[in-house]
Design a protein around this motif. Structure first.
Motif, short mmCIF file in Angstrom:
data_model
loop_
_atom_site.label_atom_id
_atom_site.label_comp_id
_atom_site.label_asym_id
_atom_site.label_seq_id
_atom_site.Cartn_x
_atom_site.Cartn_y
_atom_site.Cartn_z
N MET A 227 -9.73 12.03 -2.22
CA MET A 227 -9.09 12.68 -3.36
C MET A 227 -8.63 11.62 -4.36
SD MET A 227 -9.15 15.95 -2.85
CE MET A 227 -7.87 16.62 -3.92
N SER A 228 -8.62 12.00 -5.66
CA SER A 228 -8.21 11.05 -6.68
C SER A 228 -7.48 11.77 -7.80
CB SER A 228 -9.42 10.29 -7.23
OG SER A 228 -10.33 11.21 -7.83
N ASN A 229 -6.79 10.98 -8.63
CA ASN A 229 -6.06 11.48 -9.78
C ASN A 229 -6.48 10.72 -11.01
OD1 ASN A 229 -4.15 13.55 -8.98
ND2 ASN A 229 -3.17 11.98 -7.74
N ILE A 230 -6.34 11.35 -12.17
CA ILE A 230 -6.52 10.67 -13.44
C ILE A 230 -5.14 10.39 -14.02
CG2 ILE A 230 -7.37 10.82 -15.81
CD1 ILE A 230 -9.59 10.48 -13.80
N ILE A 231 -4.86 9.12 -14.32
CA ILE A 231 -3.64 8.77 -15.02
C ILE A 231 -4.03 8.16 -16.36
CG2 ILE A 231 -2.33 8.40 -12.91
CD1 ILE A 231 -2.65 5.36 -13.39
N TYR A 232 -3.08 8.13 -17.29
CA TYR A 232 -3.40 7.59 -18.60
C TYR A 232 -2.15 6.98 -19.23
CZ TYR A 232 -1.62 12.25 -19.86
OH TYR A 232 -0.87 13.38 -19.96
N GLY A 233 -2.39 6.17 -20.25
CA GLY A 233 -1.30 5.44 -20.89
C GLY A 233 -1.22 4.01 -20.37
N ARG A 234 -0.88 3.08 -21.24
CA ARG A 234 -0.93 1.66 -20.89
C ARG A 234 -0.01 1.29 -19.74
NH1 ARG A 234 -1.15 -0.76 -27.10
NH2 ARG A 234 -3.08 0.33 -27.68
N ASN A 235 1.24 1.74 -19.78
CA ASN A 235 2.17 1.36 -18.71
C ASN A 235 1.71 1.87 -17.35
OD1 ASN A 235 3.93 -0.04 -20.38
ND2 ASN A 235 5.14 1.78 -20.86
N SER A 236 1.31 3.14 -17.30
CA SER A 236 0.90 3.74 -16.04
C SER A 236 -0.34 3.04 -15.47
CB SER A 236 0.60 5.23 -16.22
OG SER A 236 1.75 5.92 -16.64
N VAL A 237 -1.33 2.80 -16.33
CA VAL A 237 -2.57 2.17 -15.86
C VAL A 237 -2.32 0.72 -15.47
CG1 VAL A 237 -4.91 1.50 -16.50
CG2 VAL A 237 -4.04 3.75 -17.17
N ASN A 238 -1.55 -0.02 -16.26
CA ASN A 238 -1.27 -1.42 -15.93
C ASN A 238 -0.55 -1.55 -14.59
OD1 ASN A 238 -2.48 -2.44 -18.23
ND2 ASN A 238 -0.58 -2.51 -19.42
N GLU A 239 0.38 -0.64 -14.32
CA GLU A 239 1.10 -0.67 -13.04
C GLU A 239 0.13 -0.42 -11.89
OE1 GLU A 239 4.61 -1.61 -11.18
OE2 GLU A 239 4.29 -1.46 -13.33
N ALA A 240 -0.76 0.55 -12.07
CA ALA A 240 -1.75 0.85 -11.03
C ALA A 240 -2.72 -0.31 -10.84
CB ALA A 240 -2.51 2.13 -11.38
N LEU A 241 -3.07 -0.99 -11.91
CA LEU A 241 -3.96 -2.15 -11.80
C LEU A 241 -3.29 -3.28 -11.00
CD1 LEU A 241 -5.45 -2.32 -15.41
CD2 LEU A 241 -6.76 -2.02 -13.30
#
Length: 231
Positions: free
Chosen positions: A1-15
């Motif tokens: 299972m997966s989720n889509i996230i968006y926005g710079r802060n959210s994606v950078n934290e996940a990276l």
């Protein structure tokens, strides 16, 4: 299972936490070349495609597919001394959930408990509004909130609810104890059974023309009052 996230802060934290499966970006994204250096599949999308992917949320030109957020057991949130858990009773607005999560992280809360029905879950909007806090705050989903409250009581927690008709002002209570703070739903507040399970019900002073605060604002005031009191 997966989720889509968006926005710079959210994606950078996940990276940073290496939780990203796939990246989606606009060709005009400022740090596109940096992203291409990462060993993660990257797809260039048009603005219309990004808008559809993010359900017209404010994606800031970047989105990511990540693994599902982990859910924890209530036991994982418990501390022996000065525990602080936030309980959400039917919060329906993902912006409120995300904002509360962000404040809970800033305030050092041990986690959040929410009902897995009759409320919002861990959606992309919650992730975006949390500004990355969703990657750090432990969250437990329960089907019966009263059962969860009773379990916390057995673990030494005092249950503090928030309600305009509370018997005490929020600044009259001594919070130097294990606290589970309940934030009620928008408009309706705490459910009757939840309210009956509280050890204390406190109120925030209302001096203006409206009789209630936004749920995330009320949570922020309460969490920082608890911190102040404990210092």
């Amino acid at each position: 299972m997966s989720n889509i996230i968006y926005g710079r802060n959210s994606v950078n934290e996940a990276l940073e936490l290496e939780r990203v499966i796939r990246l989606y970006v606009l060709a005009s994204y400022p740090k596109l070349n940096d992203l291409k250096q990462k060993k993660i599949p990257l797809l260039i999308k048009t603005r219309q495609e990004m808008d559809r992917l993010c359900q017209r949320g404010n994606h800031q030109g970047i989105a990511a597919e990540i693994e599902d957020y982990p859910l924890y057991r209530i036991e994982d949130l418990i501390k022996a001394k000065n525990g602080l858990i936030v309980i959400l009773d039917g919060i329906e607005d993902p912006h409120n959930f995300g904002a509360i999560m962000r404040t809970a992280d800033c305030a050092g809360a041990d986690g959040i408990i929410y009902r897995d029905r009759h409320g919002v879950g861990l959606t992309p909007t919650v992730a975006k509004v949390s500004c990355g806090a969703i990657e750090h705050v432990k969250v437990a989903a329960v089907s019966n909130l009263v059962n969860a409250i009773n379990f916390l009581k057995k673990q030494g927690y005092w249950i503090v609810g928030t309600d305009a008709a509370g018997a005490k002002s929020y600044n009259e209570l001594d919070y130097r104890m294990n606290v589970a703070l309940i934030i009620g739903s928008e408009g309706k507040g705490m459910a009757r059974l939840t309210k009956e399970a509280c050890d204390y019900i406190v109120k925030l002073p209302m001096k203006g023309h409206v009789n209630s605060l936004n749920a995330s604002n009320a949570a922020a005031i309460m969490l920082y009052k608890i911190i102040e009191n404990r210092q």
